[in-house]
Design a protein around this motif. Structure first.
Motif, mmCIF file in Angstrom:
data_model
loop_
_atom_site.group_PDB
_atom_site.id
_atom_site.type_symbol
_atom_site.label_atom_id
_atom_site.label_comp_id
_atom_site.label_asym_id
_atom_site.label_seq_id
_atom_site.Cartn_x
_atom_site.Cartn_y
_atom_site.Cartn_z
ATOM 1 N N VAL A 187 0.850 -1.187 0.000
ATOM 2 C CA VAL A 187 0.000 0.000 0.000
ATOM 3 C C VAL A 187 0.885 1.236 0.000
ATOM 4 O O VAL A 187 1.855 1.316 0.763
ATOM 5 C CB VAL A 187 -0.938 -0.002 1.227
ATOM 6 C CG1 VAL A 187 -1.769 1.275 1.277
ATOM 7 C CG2 VAL A 187 -1.833 -1.232 1.204
ATOM 8 N N LYS A 188 0.582 2.167 -0.852
ATOM 9 C CA LYS A 188 1.375 3.378 -0.952
ATOM 10 C C LYS A 188 1.446 4.097 0.395
ATOM 11 O O LYS A 188 0.434 4.273 1.066
ATOM 12 C CB LYS A 188 0.769 4.306 -2.002
ATOM 13 C CG LYS A 188 1.601 5.553 -2.268
ATOM 14 C CD LYS A 188 0.982 6.413 -3.360
ATOM 15 C CE LYS A 188 1.835 7.654 -3.625
ATOM 16 N NZ LYS A 188 1.235 8.500 -4.693
ATOM 17 N N GLY A 189 2.638 4.443 0.790
ATOM 18 C CA GLY A 189 2.840 5.157 2.050
ATOM 19 C C GLY A 189 3.147 4.257 3.226
ATOM 20 O O GLY A 189 3.486 4.734 4.308
ATOM 21 N N GLN A 190 3.030 2.926 3.024
ATOM 22 C CA GLN A 190 3.343 1.992 4.102
ATOM 23 C C GLN A 190 4.650 1.267 3.786
ATOM 24 O O GLN A 190 4.860 0.822 2.647
ATOM 25 C CB GLN A 190 2.215 0.974 4.288
ATOM 26 C CG GLN A 190 0.917 1.585 4.766
ATOM 27 C CD GLN A 190 -0.153 0.532 5.048
ATOM 28 O OE1 GLN A 190 0.082 -0.661 4.920
ATOM 29 N NE2 GLN A 190 -1.338 0.991 5.439
ATOM 30 N N PRO A 191 5.535 1.134 4.780
ATOM 31 C CA PRO A 191 6.857 0.530 4.510
ATOM 32 C C PRO A 191 6.813 -0.971 4.268
ATOM 33 O O PRO A 191 7.699 -1.528 3.634
ATOM 34 C CB PRO A 191 7.657 0.852 5.776
ATOM 35 C CG PRO A 191 6.610 0.980 6.846
ATOM 36 C CD PRO A 191 5.425 1.592 6.178
ATOM 37 N N LEU A 192 5.786 -1.648 4.781
ATOM 38 C CA LEU A 192 5.694 -3.099 4.648
ATOM 39 C C LEU A 192 4.359 -3.494 4.040
ATOM 40 O O LEU A 192 3.338 -2.832 4.263
ATOM 41 C CB LEU A 192 5.845 -3.781 6.018
ATOM 42 C CG LEU A 192 7.160 -3.575 6.760
ATOM 43 C CD1 LEU A 192 7.082 -4.209 8.140
ATOM 44 C CD2 LEU A 192 8.324 -4.171 5.978
ATOM 45 N N SER A 193 4.378 -4.579 3.274
ATOM 46 C CA SER A 193 3.128 -5.108 2.747
ATOM 47 C C SER A 193 2.576 -6.141 3.727
ATOM 48 O O SER A 193 3.275 -6.617 4.615
ATOM 49 C CB SER A 193 3.347 -5.738 1.371
ATOM 50 O OG SER A 193 4.287 -6.791 1.464
ATOM 51 N N THR A 194 1.329 -6.523 3.559
ATOM 52 C CA THR A 194 0.678 -7.476 4.448
ATOM 53 C C THR A 194 0.886 -8.899 3.933
ATOM 54 O O THR A 194 0.659 -9.185 2.759
ATOM 55 C CB THR A 194 -0.831 -7.187 4.540
ATOM 56 O OG1 THR A 194 -1.015 -5.864 5.050
ATOM 57 C CG2 THR A 194 -1.508 -8.188 5.469
ATOM 58 N N GLY A 195 1.328 -9.764 4.822
ATOM 59 C CA GLY A 195 1.509 -11.168 4.470
ATOM 60 C C GLY A 195 0.557 -12.041 5.259
ATOM 61 O O GLY A 195 0.284 -11.770 6.438
ATOM 62 N N VAL A 196 0.039 -13.071 4.616
ATOM 63 C CA VAL A 196 -0.882 -13.996 5.270
ATOM 64 C C VAL A 196 -0.257 -15.387 5.271
ATOM 65 O O VAL A 196 0.097 -15.923 4.212
ATOM 66 C CB VAL A 196 -2.241 -14.036 4.543
ATOM 67 C CG1 VAL A 196 -3.161 -15.049 5.225
ATOM 68 C CG2 VAL A 196 -2.882 -12.657 4.517
ATOM 69 N N ALA A 197 -0.099 -15.963 6.469
ATOM 70 C CA ALA A 197 0.479 -17.305 6.615
ATOM 71 C C ALA A 197 -0.506 -18.172 7.385
ATOM 72 O O ALA A 197 -0.706 -17.977 8.580
ATOM 73 C CB ALA A 197 1.816 -17.239 7.336
ATOM 74 N N GLY A 198 -1.124 -19.099 6.712
ATOM 75 C CA GLY A 198 -2.043 -20.018 7.371
ATOM 76 C C GLY A 198 -1.357 -21.349 7.623
ATOM 77 O O GLY A 198 -0.356 -21.683 6.989
ATOM 78 N N GLY A 199 -1.847 -22.113 8.570
ATOM 79 C CA GLY A 199 -1.270 -23.426 8.835
ATOM 80 C C GLY A 199 -1.493 -24.363 7.655
ATOM 81 O O GLY A 199 -2.531 -24.302 6.997
#
Length: 229
Positions: A187-199
């Motif tokens: 996302v523009k303006g955020q240093p990290l992207s969102t990651g999803v890790a499911g079992g």
């Protein structure tokens, strides 16, 4: 009586090497059963399952490391190294206990006496022939992988990689779980992207199988060393 382990135990009767190895095997089995209990409950975790399986891999590998050598002197040196390490860690715990503000004078004296006793036992184990160190990452895990998987260099390397990766999980470092995550667009303006890790059963299958095979090898070695000569 008269078995290889019986002779190994004789070098330090106050803390038998066989008992150190047996505790490793029991610990590995308990960790595997805990991981399996969660699977049966349909609960698969993206981090915690790996820390549990790391405990199984470590404990089973340490048993194989102690019991594996046919050379008795090497086997005893490794067993005594594990025993000395146990005393060392217990001494560290009791030394920290001495910092507790609520200790009475009598309690402080008893803890101090325990620290001195542990120091003496650690020194006795070293005089009995303990190796100078118990290097888990560079000695124990690679040795157990080699003993369990023989000449299969690919499987041996996978064990070493699993150990490194699951150590990241155990120390709550992001890189290990990030390898299992699916990342969304940043996302523009955020240093990290969102990651999803499911079992994932598929992802924990490899460390579960590896830990099981090493534990199986450890018990086989234990039984063999217990046979009368």
């Amino acid at each position: 009586m008269g078995s290889e382990l019986h002779k190994d135990d004789a070098v330090f009767e106050s803390h038998p090497i066989s008992e150190a190895a047996r505790i490793c095997l029991i610990s590995a089995g308990e960790h595997l059963r805990l991981a399996w209990t969660a699977i049966k409950a349909r609960e698969v975790y993206p981090i915690a399952h790996y820390t549990t399986l790391r405990g199984a891999l470590l404990a089973g590998s340490q048993a194989v490391y102690i019991l594996g050598p046919d050379d008795a002197e090497i086997r005893r040196g490794r067993g005594l190294a594990a025993i000395a390490e146990s005393y060392k860690r217990s001494r560290q715990f009791h030394e920290e206990t001495l910092k507790s503000p609520g200790l009475t004078g009598d309690e402080h004296q008893r803890v101090r006496a325990q620290v001195e006793w542990l120091t003496g036992r650690m020194e006795e184990a070293r005089r009995a022939g303990a190796d100078k160190s118990l290097n888990i990452s560079d000695a124990v895990i690679p040795y157990a992988a080699q003993v369990t998987y023989g000449t299969n260099a690919d499987l041996q390397n996978e064990i070493n990689l699993l150990w490194r990766q699951m150590s990241g999980d155990a120390h709550a470092l992001t890189w290990a779980v990030a390898q299992r995550a699916v990342f969304q667009s940043p996302v523009k303006g955020q240093p990290l992207s969102t990651g999803v890790a499911g079992g994932s059963l598929e992802e924990i299958a490899q460390p579960f199988e590896a830990s099981f095979q090493i534990l199986k090898r450890g018990w086989a070695l234990f039984d063999r060393r217990c046979e009368a000569l």
